[in-house]
Scaffold this active site. Structure first.
Site, short mmCIF file in Angstrom:
data_model
loop_
_atom_site.label_atom_id
_atom_site.label_comp_id
_atom_site.label_asym_id
_atom_site.label_seq_id
_atom_site.Cartn_x
_atom_site.Cartn_y
_atom_site.Cartn_z
N CYS A 1 1.98 2.67 9.48
CA CYS A 1 0.95 2.74 10.52
C CYS A 1 1.57 2.58 11.89
O CYS A 1 2.69 2.12 12.05
CB CYS A 1 -0.09 1.63 10.33
N ASP B 1 16.21 11.09 51.66
CA ASP B 1 14.93 11.79 51.59
C ASP B 1 14.03 11.35 52.74
O ASP B 1 13.76 10.15 52.92
CB ASP B 1 14.26 11.49 50.25
N THR C 1 0.81 -1.22 0.00
CA THR C 1 0.00 0.00 0.00
C THR C 1 0.84 1.27 0.00
O THR C 1 0.33 2.35 -0.30
CB THR C 1 -0.92 0.04 1.24
#
Length: 497
Positions: free
Chosen positions: A36, A443, A32
């Site tokens: 895609c 932390d 084609t």
């Protein structure tokens, strides 16, 4: 075909229309002449008729045009470029940020520290195309977005997308989309295209994606004058090459895995830089399936992952800004960091030509911040010297924090500056440079969460590789759930004005 792609795996993803792989690769169908995305709803082509490419640019260079049904040019970016730290990944991040349009391939090569020939050879070797082809594919996508979402004249669209001429713009769109720019505009869907002067874009993400949670986190840290949060929409000023811009981000109205971005630009050509910075801010190119599979397999994190699938790592659109804000946030609360940052913003930020709502300034650039008198901001002497030293190092190039920088080198350079320790450097790597595998040593919020889970800091520092940044955000959500739960807009901080 890109050498690193596994043909069998790619074809299985296409046969199952697996949307998780959208953006990872593209399927070109020889019978084609169309390429895609893997999830395209069209009939699955025979395996003998397909070729797979790692980028849309590769498919376009081979002569394929974009599918009109699945719009493969509009998928999220490949998470590979954020995960990897090699030269090709660094180049892809810079190209996405518009470096080729601003400085050409010579400028791109200089930023990477390689010759033009080496950069071209590395990209062709892995992607099948060079930097110009990658940039061309991104210009085509930008142009399509502008054509379909605005009423701008085509000449304005062409130059805003980065094309050097109208002829180049027309030829490229014919090749990529098999139609003229005017035909693209005639096919666009109806509906509101936004307020005049503002560009409205849809920024796609991979599912699962909770836009409200990411925006809420950013809103909880919003700095008055720079950022704004109304409980649904997060707005902020972006410092772009052509001047300050404003972006308003809100969940997609259809509830899909996307964010609606409304942009007010000083220079339309800055759209190429604005979009990747917004995507980085929201971590839209992440691979949530890979992250959740890895972290969800750990018994300690499994309940957190199950409760918030696809959780993202909110970042900064500008790494130097993230570095300065990390210093301002050392050993203070979120509210305290907002207050200090707002004072710095008013002192040295770049004012907008006119306020947009409560937004008034872009964050100070390093050179301006290095020269600012910070004595009235409320910082300790040591913190003030650290911020000034950081800004000077960024301004004179001793520390490089840009999309194409070497992350490990950047962290080493940051640690060499007085007043910047492992926690600050790690925050910059995680939220400024978008590194998905960062642990924050020491932390306090992480320590509380780890204690609740029966884990230690030392154990966690290696346990959740290569997705430690995502583990950090999950643990933050355990320690401070209010930062992740949608709530009314924060009360303006009067002491920050």
């Amino acid at each position: 075909m890109t050498a690193s792609l596994d043909t069998d795996r790619c074809y299985r993803a296409v046969a199952s229309r697996d949307a998780r792989f959208d953006g990872w690769f593209f399927t070109a169908v020889r019978t084609t002449g169309i390429y895609c995305r893997p999830s395209c709803p069209a009939r699955t082509p025979a395996a003998a008729n397909v070729t797979f490419y790692g980028t849309a640019a590769g498919a376009q260079a081979a002569g394929y045009r974009a599918c009109r049904r699945c719009r493969p040019d509009a998928v999220p970016g490949s998470p590979e470029w954020d995960v990897r730290a090699d030269v090709v990944a660094r180049a892809m991040r810079l190209i996405a940020d518009g470096e080729v349009e601003r400085a050409g391939v010579p400028g791109l090569a200089e930023r990477l520290g390689y010759s033009e020939r080496q950069v071209h050879r590395l990209l062709v070797g892995e992607l099948g195309v060079g930097p110009l082809a990658v940039a061309r594919a991104q210009r085509a996508q930008t142009a399509r977005v502008l054509i379909e979402t605005t009423d701008l004249p085509m000449a304005d669209v062409a130059f805003a997308a980065g094309f050097a001429s109208i002829r180049q713009f027309n030829d490229t769109l014919r090749e990529v989309f098999a139609c003229t720019p005017s035909e693209l505009r005639s096919r666009r869907r109806g509906g509101d295209r936004g307020t005049p002067g503002w560009l409205t874009l849809r920024l796609a993400a991979r599912a699962p994606f909770d836009a409200a949670e990411v925006l809420t986190f950013l809103g909880a840290h919003a700095v008055p004058g720079l950022e704004e949060w109304d409980g649904t929409t997060f707005s902020r000023v972006l410092d772009l090459p052509g001047g300050p811009a404003v972006v308003r981000l809100s969940p997609a109205p259809d509830g899909g895995p996307a964010v609606t971005a409304r942009l007010l630009l000083t220079d339309l050509r800055d759209l190429r830089a604005a979009v990747p910075r917004c995507r980085r801010l929201l971590d839209l190119d992440a691979d949530p399936a890979a992250v959740d599979d890895a972290l969800g397999a750990d018994p300690a994190l499994a309940p957190l992952v199950a409760g918030a699938p696809g959780r993202r790592v909110p970042a900064s659109p500008d790494a130097p800004e993230a570095a300065a804000r990390a210093v301002l946030g050392q050993q203070v609360s979120v509210a305290g960091a907002r207050t200090l940052t707002a004072r710095v913003l008013a002192l040295a930020g770049t004012p907008l030509a006119e306020p947009v709502g409560t937004l008034t300034h872009a964050f100070p650039r390093p050179a301006a911040l290095a020269q600012a008198d910070l004595s009235a901001v409320g910082l300790t002497g040591a913190r003030s010297r650290t911020l000034t030293g950081l800004a000077a190092a960024l301004a004179d190039g001793r520390v490089a924090l840009d999309p194409g920088c070497d992350r490990e080198e950047a962290v080493r350079d940051l640690l060499a500056l007085p007043g910047i320790g492992p926690w600050t450097a790690a925050v910059v790597a995680m939220r400024g440079l978008g590194d998905p595998d960062v642990w924050l040593p020491g932390d306090l919020a992480l320590r509380r969460s780890l204690a609740a889970l029966g884990s230690s800091d030392a154990d966690a520092a290696t346990r959740w590789r290569p997705w430690r940044s995502y583990a950090v955000v999950h643990l933050w959500s355990l320690a401070a759930p209010a930062l992740f739960t949608r709530s009314p807009a924060p009360t303006p901080d009067r002491s920050a004005s």
